[in-house]
Design a protein around this motif. Sequence first.
Motif, PDB file in Angstrom:
ATOM      1  N   THR A 246      28.866  47.925  43.745  1.00  0.00           N
ATOM      2  CA  THR A 246      28.443  47.093  42.261  1.00  0.00           C
ATOM      3  C   THR A 246      29.286  46.187  41.731  1.00  0.00           C
ATOM      4  OG1 THR A 246      27.744  49.592  42.251  1.00  0.00           O
ATOM      5  CG2 THR A 246      27.563  48.156  40.273  1.00  0.00           C
ATOM      6  N   ALA A 247      30.516  46.362  41.728  1.00  0.00           N
ATOM      7  CA  ALA A 247      31.616  45.466  41.441  1.00  0.00           C
ATOM      8  C   ALA A 247      31.276  44.239  42.184  1.00  0.00           C
ATOM      9  CB  ALA A 247      33.019  46.074  41.359  1.00  0.00           C
TER      10      ALA A 247
ATOM     11  N   PHE B 164      28.677  42.993  43.491  1.00  0.00           N
ATOM     12  CA  PHE B 164      27.543  42.160  43.152  1.00  0.00           C
ATOM     13  C   PHE B 164      27.814  41.640  41.807  1.00  0.00           C
ATOM     14  CE2 PHE B 164      24.075  42.463  40.142  1.00  0.00           C
ATOM     15  CZ  PHE B 164      23.282  41.486  40.961  1.00  0.00           C
ATOM     16  N   TYR B 165      28.642  42.308  40.895  1.00  0.00           N
ATOM     17  CA  TYR B 165      28.780  41.635  39.764  1.00  0.00           C
ATOM     18  C   TYR B 165      29.527  40.557  39.623  1.00  0.00           C
ATOM     19  CZ  TYR B 165      30.321  42.327  34.716  1.00  0.00           C
ATOM     20  OH  TYR B 165      30.326  41.994  33.188  1.00  0.00           O
ATOM     21  N   LEU B 166      30.707  40.521  40.418  1.00  0.00           N
ATOM     22  CA  LEU B 166      31.513  39.119  41.024  1.00  0.00           C
ATOM     23  C   LEU B 166      30.736  38.236  41.518  1.00  0.00           C
ATOM     24  CD1 LEU B 166      34.729  40.911  42.239  1.00  0.00           C
ATOM     25  CD2 LEU B 166      34.413  39.654  40.019  1.00  0.00           C
ATOM     26  N   GLU B 167      29.769  38.577  42.274  1.00  0.00           N
ATOM     27  CA  GLU B 167      28.826  37.502  43.223  1.00  0.00           C
ATOM     28  C   GLU B 167      27.968  36.883  42.231  1.00  0.00           C
ATOM     29  OE1 GLU B 167      29.457  39.844  47.448  1.00  0.00           O
ATOM     30  OE2 GLU B 167      27.562  38.855  46.861  1.00  0.00           O
TER      31      GLU B 167
ATOM     32  N   LEU C 196      31.201  34.150  42.511  1.00  0.00           N
ATOM     33  CA  LEU C 196      32.226  34.214  43.254  1.00  0.00           C
ATOM     34  C   LEU C 196      31.676  34.453  44.703  1.00  0.00           C
ATOM     35  CD1 LEU C 196      33.788  34.965  40.815  1.00  0.00           C
ATOM     36  CD2 LEU C 196      35.394  36.201  42.371  1.00  0.00           C
ATOM     37  N   PRO C 197      31.914  33.588  45.822  1.00  0.00           N
ATOM     38  CA  PRO C 197      31.462  33.685  47.010  1.00  0.00           C
ATOM     39  C   PRO C 197      31.739  35.163  47.567  1.00  0.00           C
ATOM     40  CG  PRO C 197      32.427  31.669  46.804  1.00  0.00           C
ATOM     41  CD  PRO C 197      32.861  32.414  45.646  1.00  0.00           C
ATOM     42  N   PRO C 198      31.188  35.713  48.418  1.00  0.00           N
ATOM     43  CA  PRO C 198      31.545  37.141  48.983  1.00  0.00           C
ATOM     44  C   PRO C 198      32.959  37.340  49.326  1.00  0.00           C
ATOM     45  CG  PRO C 198      29.236  36.483  49.821  1.00  0.00           C
ATOM     46  CD  PRO C 198      29.754  35.290  49.243  1.00  0.00           C
TER      47      PRO C 198
ATOM     48  N   LEU D 141      39.381  39.463  45.582  1.00  0.00           N
ATOM     49  CA  LEU D 141      39.868  39.852  44.389  1.00  0.00           C
ATOM     50  C   LEU D 141      39.832  41.415  44.179  1.00  0.00           C
ATOM     51  CD1 LEU D 141      40.368  38.723  41.806  1.00  0.00           C
ATOM     52  CD2 LEU D 141      38.243  38.716  40.953  1.00  0.00           C
ATOM     53  N   LEU D 142      39.034  41.993  44.573  1.00  0.00           N
ATOM     54  CA  LEU D 142      38.996  43.500  44.535  1.00  0.00           C
ATOM     55  C   LEU D 142      40.185  44.268  45.240  1.00  0.00           C
ATOM     56  CD1 LEU D 142      35.341  44.464  44.309  1.00  0.00           C
ATOM     57  CD2 LEU D 142      36.704  44.112  42.613  1.00  0.00           C
TER      58      LEU D 142
ATOM     59  N   ARG E  61      42.837  42.953  46.301  1.00  0.00           N
ATOM     60  CA  ARG E  61      44.198  42.700  45.570  1.00  0.00           C
ATOM     61  C   ARG E  61      44.335  43.411  44.357  1.00  0.00           C
ATOM     62  NH1 ARG E  61      44.477  36.825  43.874  1.00  0.00           N
ATOM     63  NH2 ARG E  61      43.440  37.641  42.211  1.00  0.00           N
ATOM     64  N   ALA E  62      43.461  43.768  43.708  1.00  0.00           N
ATOM     65  CA  ALA E  62      43.478  44.544  42.242  1.00  0.00           C
ATOM     66  C   ALA E  62      43.826  45.844  42.887  1.00  0.00           C
ATOM     67  CB  ALA E  62      42.000  44.467  41.667  1.00  0.00           C
TER      68      ALA E  62
ATOM     69  N   ARG F 269      20.609  40.971  44.066  1.00  0.00           N
ATOM     70  CA  ARG F 269      21.188  42.265  44.331  1.00  0.00           C
ATOM     71  C   ARG F 269      20.783  42.820  46.008  1.00  0.00           C
ATOM     72  NH1 ARG F 269      22.858  46.991  40.360  1.00  0.00           N
ATOM     73  NH2 ARG F 269      24.291  48.228  42.075  1.00  0.00           N
TER      74      ARG F 269
ATOM     75  N   HIS G 241      25.961  34.355  44.470  1.00  0.00           N
ATOM     76  CA  HIS G 241      26.887  33.214  43.871  1.00  0.00           C
ATOM     77  C   HIS G 241      26.203  31.851  44.046  1.00  0.00           C
ATOM     78  CE1 HIS G 241      27.496  32.773  48.330  1.00  0.00           C
ATOM     79  NE2 HIS G 241      28.119  31.681  48.092  1.00  0.00           N
TER      80      HIS G 241
ATOM     81  N   VAL H  82      29.635  46.200  34.422  1.00  0.00           N
ATOM     82  CA  VAL H  82      30.474  47.147  35.412  1.00  0.00           C
ATOM     83  C   VAL H  82      31.899  47.040  35.105  1.00  0.00           C
ATOM     84  CG1 VAL H  82      31.120  47.220  37.887  1.00  0.00           C
ATOM     85  CG2 VAL H  82      28.837  46.365  37.141  1.00  0.00           C
TER      86      VAL H  82
ATOM     87  N   GLY I  13      41.980  46.754  37.260  1.00  0.00           N
ATOM     88  CA  GLY I  13      42.840  45.754  37.985  1.00  0.00           C
ATOM     89  C   GLY I  13      42.646  44.582  37.848  1.00  0.00           C
TER      90      GLY I  13
ATOM     91  N   PHE J 294      39.051  37.168  35.846  1.00  0.00           N
ATOM     92  CA  PHE J 294      37.531  37.356  36.309  1.00  0.00           C
ATOM     93  C   PHE J 294      36.861  36.254  36.100  1.00  0.00           C
ATOM     94  CE2 PHE J 294      33.472  39.295  34.896  1.00  0.00           C
ATOM     95  CZ  PHE J 294      32.584  39.154  36.197  1.00  0.00           C
TER      96      PHE J 294
ATOM     97  N   ALA K 286      34.590  28.953  40.505  1.00  0.00           N
ATOM     98  CA  ALA K 286      33.914  28.997  41.581  1.00  0.00           C
ATOM     99  C   ALA K 286      32.486  28.073  41.722  1.00  0.00           C
ATOM    100  CB  ALA K 286      33.690  30.446  42.005  1.00  0.00           C
TER     101      ALA K 286
END
Lengths: 243, 246
Positions: free
Chosen positions: A195-196, A198-201, A205-207, A213-214, A216-217, B50, B73, B88, B92, B98, B105
Amino acid sequence: MTALPTRRDEAWRYADLAAAARAWPVTPEAITVAAGTEQTLMLADDAAPGSAGIRQIAVTLEAGARFACYVIAGRGAYGRFALDVTLHAGAHFELGGVLVAGGEQVLEIVTTVTHAGPGATSRQTIRCVAGGTATATYLGKVAVTRDGQQTDAAQSFKALLLDRGATANAKPELEIFADDVKCAHGATVGELDRTALFYLESRGLPPAAARALLTRAFLSDALASIADDSAREAAEARLEALL
Amino acid sequence: MLIIDNLHAEIDGKTILNGLSLTVGAGEVHAIMGPNGAGKSTLSYVLAGRAGYEVTGGSVTFLGQDLLAMAPHERAAAGVFLGLQYPVEIPGVSNLMFLRTALNAQRTQRGEAEASGAEFMKLARAAAEDLGLPFDMLKRSVNQGFSGGEKKRNEMVQMAVLQPKLAVLDETDSGLDIDALRVVSEGINRMRSPDRATLLITHYQRLLDYVVPDHVHVLVGGRIVRSGGADLAQILERDGYVSIAA
Ligand SMILES: Nc1ncnc2c1ncn2[C@@H]1O[C@H](COP(=O)(O)OP(=O)(O)O)[C@@H](O)[C@H]1O
Ligand SMILES: [Mg+2]
């Protein structure tokens, strides 16, 4: 430490023994942190990619001493960081471990933390990511002697597996001879939160960037306790370079 | 701007969208209303791309392009923004990190220059102020420890910084108290312009008192069963969905 370890040796059961042989013999190191003083040790497998490296370090913390150790490993074919830490009264040991294992890498952190005096605290935070057929291992033993009343020991291990063939091993072990102690440990092995991702994409953000990013966090959790900002940023930059 | 034609989609083999058609022109605000389980969130996820939401028929054209052929994206870079019903939490990763990564991007994909640190901070500060979200909250992990209302404001902060062409806002009004509703509505209204469009998904009429839509559609059972002007929302509020669907 003269004879080569074997698979029967519990502390080496997940090791790459052929690679360990290349690093043999190991020269043990010893550190004493004097009463009331503080020391930080940064460890990395800086050798050339594909190398084998074993560090075996015994650390004694005198009363009220503080020792922080950070391991950031991800280059060696085999990397082993073994710490044998003895805490006297009121001492504190902090360990942050980051293992980034891909291909056929085998990376391990092996600790024995002995709370030998009253009121000592230890906190171990290990974060791993393993892909390919790599193995990331944390063997963490906490021993509390009769004198170790009011011990507060915490161990947290979390691993992300990127591929089916990757392995993460966690074995926290407690050996307690005092009655007033607090020992907490947790271990989880999982995947990146879809889910995170998908949220970033969905924000552009490219996959691959979203995954990085996730990841590294997730890993930087282990470095969060580095108090000095510039030291922490340097450590995070090292981590980033491994991804 | 957006043409949805006879869209069919399923989740786990279960048909959710069942012949949905809708055309949204540039400059327009369309409200989609419907009972729980009608497929409103599913529509928004299908538009955003999705995984797990499988399109089994129909087409979606966005600014002349086949939207369904694009990765999530790429849709974002093309100008689609989805305001999530349940934003969501990402431990971190700070909101600022973000948002800056997302903005750059998108710009990189569009062949534009990245925003400098100073330019980005200016945009983020202005957006946070407009939406009544303390700027310091943007330094914390994404949505972590945010109340329901703060999460929705944060979605609107992201929208204000990313400046999408099409905003699909899924129940952005739910969980908001009346003050927050007003602030968020102003945020949506500020985005109204001749070259943007908004799809407002809601099941209460009250948001539409603040953001007056050009068109209102009723979504029941995975398709649009009725369309009308802003007054349709009032009729729905009075009579409920059942009478409309019948
Ligand atoms: N992940 C899922 N797996 C299976 N069914 C789902 C899933 N998500 C939604 N649904 C089903 O799809 C239908 C539409 O859901 P949704 O689009 O969330 O409706 P709405 O947003 O209009 O309340 C509901 O029947 C719901 O139970
Ligand atoms: Mg919904």
